[in-house]
Design an enzyme around this catalytic site. Structure first.
Site, mmCIF file in Angstrom:
data_model
loop_
_atom_site.group_PDB
_atom_site.id
_atom_site.type_symbol
_atom_site.label_atom_id
_atom_site.label_comp_id
_atom_site.label_asym_id
_atom_site.label_seq_id
_atom_site.Cartn_x
_atom_site.Cartn_y
_atom_site.Cartn_z
ATOM 1 N N ASP A 55 0.832 -1.203 0.000
ATOM 2 C CA ASP A 55 0.000 0.000 0.000
ATOM 3 C C ASP A 55 0.866 1.253 0.000
ATOM 4 O OD1 ASP A 55 -1.853 1.968 0.392
ATOM 5 O OD2 ASP A 55 -2.660 1.164 2.260
ATOM 6 N N ASP A 228 -2.509 5.636 -5.227
ATOM 7 C CA ASP A 228 -2.605 4.784 -4.046
ATOM 8 C C ASP A 228 -2.900 3.335 -4.434
ATOM 9 O OD1 ASP A 228 -2.988 3.676 -1.576
ATOM 10 O OD2 ASP A 228 -4.697 4.912 -1.019
#
Length: 346
Positions: A55, A228
C-alpha cells in the site's frame, strides 16, 4: 552485503557499483472483484510468508498477532520463530477512510521480498481488527516500499507497479523493485513532480469523458491527487463525484448503495475517461468504471468512482490497472504511461 554498504556510506566512502545491482520482481494476485492486490512477503528470520497488500497510501506494515482472537481467517505471525524479532510493545492502531481499522502493538523485525530485505522494520501486530478485515483473505498491509531504498541494494531507488487482468494462473501484475519494465507500457513515461512526496501526491489537471462518435466532454474536476495502490476505487469529494456522475446517463447516488449506474453504461457511452496529468491524458475505459452488480437491483452496477471526505482525489487500482506507474522517491516524481496488457495467457 547490506552491512558492507551501510559501513561504507557511514564513512562517506564510495560503494562499488557492482553492489548496487539488485532488481527484484514480486508477482501479485487479485482478491475479489479487483478489491485489492497482494503479494507474498516474508516477515522475520527465517521468513514467515504472508499475503500482504503493498500500500503506497499508508505508512504502516501490519499483520495479525497471535493474540488476535477475531483474526481466525488470517495467518498469524509467531515472533518466537524469528531470530531477528525485537519486542517494542508500543500501542499501535490504524484506521482507513472506509471505516476499517486494526489495533494492537508494535515489534521490529526483518521484512523481505525475494532477496531484498529491510531489517529492523517497525511492524504492527493486530490484536483486534474490524469486520471488514476479519472477512479479508489478505493477511495484512505493508508499505516498507520507501524503507527498502534505505538498504541501498537496488539498481535504481525506484519501484514500478503494473496491474492487469488476472490470467488462468492468477497472475494479476507485479511490483518491480529497482528497475522499469518497458515491455509493460506503451510509448514513453511522462514524469510528474510530486507536490507532497510523503503521500505520492501530484496535480490532476482535469478529467474528461471521451465517447466514440460523439467527442470529448470536459468535466470540471481538478486538484491534488494521490496514487494509491491500497485503494480499490477512484475517490473524490462530494462535489467532484456529483460532477463526474452528471456526465453518466442515469447514474445516481443511492442512499443505500452510494454511486451506481446502469450495467450497460459502456454500451451507451463507448469510450474512456481521461485524467489529465502533466499535460498528458491517461485513460480508463468506461467499462472499467462499471463495478460489480448491485444485489437486488437488476441491471444496476456500482460505480468505480465514489465520494469521501478527502482533501485530495485518490487514484486507486481502477486507474492503476490502465496505467503503468514508476514511483521515484529519490527524484520526488512519478512516471506514468498507458499499460500494455497481454492478449495471451501468462
Amino acid at each position: 552485503m547490506a552491512a558492507r554498504i551501510r559501513t561504507l556510506e557511514k564513512h562517506s566512502l564510495n560503494v562499488p557499483g557492482k553492489w548496487l545491482q539488485a532488481v527484484e520482481k514480486l508477482e501479485i494476485k487479485e482478491y475479489g472483484y479487483g478489491i485489492e492486490y497482494y503479494g507474498e512477503v516474508g516477515i522475520g528470520s527465517p521468513p514467515q510468508k504472508f499475503k500482504l497488500d503493498l500500500d503506497t497510501g499508508s505508512g504502516d506494515v501490519w499483520l495479525a498477532g497471535e493474540e488476535c482472537e477475531v483474526c481466525s481467517r488470517h495467518k498469524k505471525f509467531n515472533p518466537r520463530k524469528s531470530s531477528t524479532h525485537k519486542a517494542e510493545g508500543r500501542k499501535w492502531g490504524i484506521s482507513y477512510g472506509d471505516g476499517s481499522f486494526a489495533t494492537g502493538y508494535t515489534i521490529r523485525d526483518t521484512v523481505s521480498i525475494g532477496n531484498l530485505t529491510v531489517p529492523n522494520q517497525v511492524i504492527g501486530l493486530a490484536t483486534s481488527e474490524s469486520r471488514a478485515y476479519q472477512q479479508d483473505t489478505v493477511d495484512g498491509v505493508t508499505t516498507f516500499l520507501d524503507n527498502i531504498n534505505k538498504n541501498s541494494l537496488l539498481k535504481e531507488p525506484i519501484f514500478s507497479v503494473y496491474i492487469t487482468e488476472k490470467d488462468r494462473n492468477d497472475y494479476a501484475g507485479e511490483y518491480l523493485f529497482g528497475d522499469i519494465d518497458k515491455s509493460k507500457f506503451e510509448g514513453d513515461l511522462t514524469w510528474v513532480p510530486l507536490s507532497t512526496p510523503k503521500f505520492w501526491e501530484i496535480a490532476l489537471d482535469g478529467v474528461s469523458l471521451n465517447v466514440e462518435g460523439v467527442g470529448r466532454e470536459q468535466i470540471e474536476i481538478s486538484g491534488p491527487a494521490i496514487l494509491d495502490t491500497g485503494t480499490t476505487l477512484i475517490v473524490m469529494n462530494e462535489r467532484q463525484a456529483t460532477e463526474f456522475h452528471s456526465a453518466i446517463p442515469s447514474a445516481e447516488n443511492s442512499d443505500i448503495y452510494g454511486w451506481i449506474m446502469p450495467c450497460n453504461t459502456d454500451q451507451v457511452l463507448p469510450g474512456n475517461v481521461s485524467f489529465t496529468i502533466g499535460g498528458v491524458d491517461f485513460s480508463v475505459p468506461v467499462k472499467d468504471i462499471i463495478r460489480e452488480p448491485v444485489k437486488g437491483l437488476d441491471g444496476w452496477c456500482f460505480s468505480a468512482v465514489t465520494s469521501g471526505a478527502s482533501n485530495f482525489i485518490i487514484l486507486g487500482d481502477v486507474f492503476l490497472r490502465s496505467n503503468y506507474i514508476v514511483f521515484d522517491r529519490g527524484n520526488a516524481r512519478v512516471g506514468i504511461a498507458p499499460s500494455k496488457h497481454r492478449n495471451t495467457p501468462h
